[in-house]
Design a protein around this motif. Structure first.
Motif, PDB file in Angstrom:
ATOM      1  N   ARG A 154       0.810  -1.214   0.000  1.00  0.00           N
ATOM      2  CA  ARG A 154       0.000   0.000   0.000  1.00  0.00           C
ATOM      3  C   ARG A 154       0.848   1.271   0.000  1.00  0.00           C
ATOM      4  NH1 ARG A 154      -0.655  -3.913   2.392  1.00  0.00           N
ATOM      5  NH2 ARG A 154       0.674  -3.191   4.102  1.00  0.00           N
ATOM      6  N   ASP A 155       0.398   2.226  -0.777  1.00  0.00           N
ATOM      7  CA  ASP A 155       0.993   3.562  -0.787  1.00  0.00           C
ATOM      8  C   ASP A 155      -0.164   4.543  -0.604  1.00  0.00           C
ATOM      9  OD1 ASP A 155       2.298   5.947  -1.203  1.00  0.00           O
ATOM     10  OD2 ASP A 155       3.190   5.381  -3.132  1.00  0.00           O
ATOM     11  N   TRP A 156      -0.456   4.875   0.647  1.00  0.00           N
ATOM     12  CA  TRP A 156      -1.592   5.737   0.981  1.00  0.00           C
ATOM     13  C   TRP A 156      -1.123   7.198   1.041  1.00  0.00           C
ATOM     14  CZ3 TRP A 156      -4.138   2.005  -0.370  1.00  0.00           C
ATOM     15  CH2 TRP A 156      -4.663   0.955   0.371  1.00  0.00           C
ATOM     16  N   ARG A 157      -1.759   8.065   0.285  1.00  0.00           N
ATOM     17  CA  ARG A 157      -1.351   9.476   0.221  1.00  0.00           C
ATOM     18  C   ARG A 157      -2.553  10.404   0.400  1.00  0.00           C
ATOM     19  NH1 ARG A 157       2.079   9.323  -5.482  1.00  0.00           N
ATOM     20  NH2 ARG A 157       3.174   7.342  -5.127  1.00  0.00           N
ATOM     21  N   GLY A 158      -2.281  11.617   0.880  1.00  0.00           N
ATOM     22  CA  GLY A 158      -3.296  12.665   0.910  1.00  0.00           C
ATOM     23  C   GLY A 158      -4.306  12.560   2.031  1.00  0.00           C
ATOM     24  N   ALA A 159      -4.027  11.758   3.054  1.00  0.00           N
ATOM     25  CA  ALA A 159      -5.005  11.586   4.130  1.00  0.00           C
ATOM     26  C   ALA A 159      -5.304  12.883   4.867  1.00  0.00           C
ATOM     27  CB  ALA A 159      -4.508  10.529   5.118  1.00  0.00           C
ATOM     28  N   GLU A 160      -4.396  13.858   4.774  1.00  0.00           N
ATOM     29  CA  GLU A 160      -4.636  15.134   5.451  1.00  0.00           C
ATOM     30  C   GLU A 160      -5.858  15.874   4.884  1.00  0.00           C
ATOM     31  OE1 GLU A 160      -1.727  16.005   2.066  1.00  0.00           O
ATOM     32  OE2 GLU A 160      -2.027  14.416   3.554  1.00  0.00           O
ATOM     33  N   HIS A 161      -6.318  15.443   3.719  1.00  0.00           N
ATOM     34  CA  HIS A 161      -7.488  16.087   3.117  1.00  0.00           C
ATOM     35  C   HIS A 161      -8.817  15.481   3.583  1.00  0.00           C
ATOM     36  CE1 HIS A 161      -4.957  18.489   0.563  1.00  0.00           C
ATOM     37  NE2 HIS A 161      -4.404  17.421   0.019  1.00  0.00           N
ATOM     38  N   LEU A 186      -9.534   4.287   3.328  1.00  0.00           N
ATOM     39  CA  LEU A 186     -10.295   5.148   4.229  1.00  0.00           C
ATOM     40  C   LEU A 186     -10.244   4.619   5.659  1.00  0.00           C
ATOM     41  CD1 LEU A 186     -13.313   5.843   1.865  1.00  0.00           C
ATOM     42  CD2 LEU A 186     -11.694   7.565   2.704  1.00  0.00           C
ATOM     43  N   TYR A 187     -10.430   3.326   5.838  1.00  0.00           N
ATOM     44  CA  TYR A 187     -10.442   2.741   7.184  1.00  0.00           C
ATOM     45  C   TYR A 187      -9.085   2.909   7.862  1.00  0.00           C
ATOM     46  CZ  TYR A 187     -12.194  -0.376  10.842  1.00  0.00           C
ATOM     47  OH  TYR A 187     -12.625  -0.896  12.048  1.00  0.00           O
ATOM     48  N   ASP A 188      -8.007   2.686   7.108  1.00  0.00           N
ATOM     49  CA  ASP A 188      -6.661   2.852   7.672  1.00  0.00           C
ATOM     50  C   ASP A 188      -6.416   4.289   8.119  1.00  0.00           C
ATOM     51  OD1 ASP A 188      -5.967   0.227   7.389  1.00  0.00           O
ATOM     52  OD2 ASP A 188      -4.379   0.553   5.914  1.00  0.00           O
ATOM     53  N   ASN A 189      -7.171   5.223   7.534  1.00  0.00           N
ATOM     54  CA  ASN A 189      -7.016   6.639   7.865  1.00  0.00           C
ATOM     55  C   ASN A 189      -8.160   7.161   8.735  1.00  0.00           C
ATOM     56  OD1 ASN A 189      -4.508   7.661   6.474  1.00  0.00           O
ATOM     57  ND2 ASN A 189      -5.512   6.652   4.756  1.00  0.00           N
ATOM     58  N   GLY A 190      -8.787   6.222   9.484  1.00  0.00           N
ATOM     59  CA  GLY A 190      -9.739   6.630  10.511  1.00  0.00           C
ATOM     60  C   GLY A 190     -11.159   6.879  10.056  1.00  0.00           C
ATOM     61  N   VAL A 191     -11.524   6.372   8.883  1.00  0.00           N
ATOM     62  CA  VAL A 191     -12.857   6.599   8.328  1.00  0.00           C
ATOM     63  C   VAL A 191     -13.499   5.261   7.989  1.00  0.00           C
ATOM     64  CG1 VAL A 191     -14.177   7.643   6.446  1.00  0.00           C
ATOM     65  CG2 VAL A 191     -12.148   8.825   7.347  1.00  0.00           C
ATOM     66  N   ALA A 192     -14.722   5.046   8.444  1.00  0.00           N
ATOM     67  CA  ALA A 192     -15.475   3.831   8.108  1.00  0.00           C
ATOM     68  C   ALA A 192     -16.538   4.206   7.073  1.00  0.00           C
ATOM     69  CB  ALA A 192     -16.122   3.240   9.356  1.00  0.00           C
ATOM     70  N   PRO A 193     -16.256   4.045   5.792  1.00  0.00           N
ATOM     71  CA  PRO A 193     -17.168   4.567   4.763  1.00  0.00           C
ATOM     72  C   PRO A 193     -18.449   3.756   4.616  1.00  0.00           C
ATOM     73  CG  PRO A 193     -15.424   3.302   3.734  1.00  0.00           C
ATOM     74  CD  PRO A 193     -15.085   3.379   5.199  1.00  0.00           C
ATOM     75  N   LYS A 194     -19.503   4.451   4.218  1.00  0.00           N
ATOM     76  CA  LYS A 194     -20.737   3.827   3.763  1.00  0.00           C
ATOM     77  C   LYS A 194     -20.720   3.918   2.234  1.00  0.00           C
ATOM     78  CE  LYS A 194     -22.309   3.265   7.980  1.00  0.00           C
ATOM     79  NZ  LYS A 194     -23.476   3.971   8.494  1.00  0.00           N
ATOM     80  N   ILE A 195     -20.569   2.778   1.586  1.00  0.00           N
ATOM     81  CA  ILE A 195     -20.385   2.760   0.137  1.00  0.00           C
ATOM     82  C   ILE A 195     -21.720   2.573  -0.570  1.00  0.00           C
ATOM     83  CG2 ILE A 195     -19.238   1.578  -1.785  1.00  0.00           C
ATOM     84  CD1 ILE A 195     -17.069   0.712   0.174  1.00  0.00           C
ATOM     85  N   LEU A 196     -21.952   3.382  -1.599  1.00  0.00           N
ATOM     86  CA  LEU A 196     -23.111   3.185  -2.461  1.00  0.00           C
ATOM     87  C   LEU A 196     -22.803   2.014  -3.394  1.00  0.00           C
ATOM     88  CD1 LEU A 196     -24.016   6.887  -3.349  1.00  0.00           C
ATOM     89  CD2 LEU A 196     -25.432   5.284  -2.082  1.00  0.00           C
ATOM     90  N   ALA A 197     -23.531   0.901  -3.233  1.00  0.00           N
ATOM     91  CA  ALA A 197     -23.261  -0.321  -3.992  1.00  0.00           C
ATOM     92  C   ALA A 197     -24.545  -0.808  -4.654  1.00  0.00           C
ATOM     93  CB  ALA A 197     -22.715  -1.401  -3.066  1.00  0.00           C
ATOM     94  N   LYS A 198     -24.416  -1.396  -5.839  1.00  0.00           N
ATOM     95  CA  LYS A 198     -25.612  -1.834  -6.559  1.00  0.00           C
ATOM     96  C   LYS A 198     -26.377  -2.864  -5.734  1.00  0.00           C
ATOM     97  CE  LYS A 198     -22.998  -4.983  -9.575  1.00  0.00           C
ATOM     98  NZ  LYS A 198     -22.655  -5.284 -10.984  1.00  0.00           N
ATOM     99  N   SER A 199     -27.697  -2.754  -5.778  1.00  0.00           N
ATOM    100  CA  SER A 199     -28.559  -3.528  -4.887  1.00  0.00           C
ATOM    101  C   SER A 199     -28.414  -5.035  -5.073  1.00  0.00           C
ATOM    102  CB  SER A 199     -30.021  -3.127  -5.103  1.00  0.00           C
ATOM    103  OG  SER A 199     -30.407  -3.329  -6.453  1.00  0.00           O
ATOM    104  N   SER A 200     -28.058  -5.489  -6.279  1.00  0.00           N
ATOM    105  CA  SER A 200     -27.946  -6.926  -6.529  1.00  0.00           C
ATOM    106  C   SER A 200     -26.866  -7.569  -5.661  1.00  0.00           C
ATOM    107  CB  SER A 200     -27.643  -7.188  -8.010  1.00  0.00           C
ATOM    108  OG  SER A 200     -26.437  -6.564  -8.402  1.00  0.00           O
ATOM    109  N   LEU A 201     -25.858  -6.793  -5.269  1.00  0.00           N
ATOM    110  CA  LEU A 201     -24.789  -7.345  -4.430  1.00  0.00           C
ATOM    111  C   LEU A 201     -25.294  -7.733  -3.052  1.00  0.00           C
ATOM    112  CD1 LEU A 201     -21.827  -4.924  -5.294  1.00  0.00           C
ATOM    113  CD2 LEU A 201     -22.245  -7.231  -6.188  1.00  0.00           C
ATOM    114  N   PHE A 202     -26.379  -7.102  -2.615  1.00  0.00           N
ATOM    115  CA  PHE A 202     -26.920  -7.383  -1.289  1.00  0.00           C
ATOM    116  C   PHE A 202     -27.616  -8.748  -1.244  1.00  0.00           C
ATOM    117  CE2 PHE A 202     -25.982  -2.988  -1.146  1.00  0.00           C
ATOM    118  CZ  PHE A 202     -25.864  -2.614   0.177  1.00  0.00           C
TER     119      PHE A 202
END
Length: 237
Positions: A27-34, A60-76
């Motif tokens: 991993r090369d994670w950049r720009g987390a300050e934003h 996002l999780y590694d940088n302290g954020v637990a995202p809610k992702i918009l995902a197509k309904s069929s995946l559910f």
């Protein structure tokens, strides 16, 4: 350290997923300050591969954020995956149905509660022959203008080496380098009070995608092509 707004179920899923992702990526994670820490925000990214929502969420999780992702309904409805999406609070997108607007409503509620909502504005894997972002849908614009939360453009590169676009063969060995770069918020403030007509939505979408494309160009060390690929025309416009 777990993200402050992550649920117990989200953290339990992360405990399993993150070690696996650590094993198959470099991993090369950049720009987390934003990434905002005091408000809900939209994380808008490019879409290269069916695996990149995982690498996007990992960043996002590694940088302290637990995202809610918009995902197509069929995946559910997919065994195991659907359960994971539900227990972690991901947001289903009901395309082409009378429920299509519910995803944006759910996203607005999450943003109002201070959550990060992750969006791939193209709506599907890019069709651009060289994997540059293509012409996007305007859902991200409507969400951004209605909520006025920051829109953070995030480009990623390398996930396609784990699983090629439309690929069926997963290639975790050797581990692949995945680079993710977040940039400063896209300035949409001059559009907030304009009518929500097609021209305004297109302009907001254009700005978001231009920011993502510029960051992807930085990651790739290349100049993006002239024009943006339009899936309907099957060509760059």
């Amino acid at each position: 350290m777990h993200p402050a707004r992550s649920s117990r179920a989200y953290r339990n899923v992360a405990r399993v997923a993150r070690p696996l992702l650590y094993a198959i990526t470099r991993r090369d994670w950049r720009g987390a300050e934003h990434l905002p820490t005091d408000t809900g925000f939209i994380a808008a990214g490019n879409h290269l591969s069916n695996i990149d929502p995982l690498t996007f969420a990992h960043y996002l999780y590694d940088n302290g954020v637990a995202p809610k992702i918009l995902a197509k309904s069929s995946l559910f409805s997919v065994p195991v995956l659907g359960w994971i999406l539900r227990v972690t609070g991901q947001i289903p997108v009901f395309r082409g149905t009378s429920d299509a607007g519910k995803s944006l409503q759910a996203a607005e509620v999450a943003l109002g509660e201070g959550e990060c909502v992750a969006v791939f504005p193209e709506g599907t894997l890019t069709r651009d022959p060289d994997l540059w972002p293509m012409l996007a849908k305007t859902g991200v614009a409507r969400l951004a203008l209605d909520t006025r939360v920051p829109v953070i453009p995030i480009a990623q590169w390398g996930a396609q080496d784990l699983l090629a676009r439309y690929g069926k063969v997963f290639k975790p060995i050797p581990p692949k380098r995945v680079v993710v770069l977040a940039g400063p918020p896209v300035d949409l403030s001059d559009l907030y009070d304009l009518p929500r007509d097609a021209a305004t939505l297109r302009e907001a979408t254009r700005r978001v995608m231009a920011a993502i494309t510029a960051q992807l160009a930085e990651l790739r060390g290349e100049e993006p092509p002239e024009g943006v690929y339009d899936m309907r025309k099957q060509a760059r416009g």
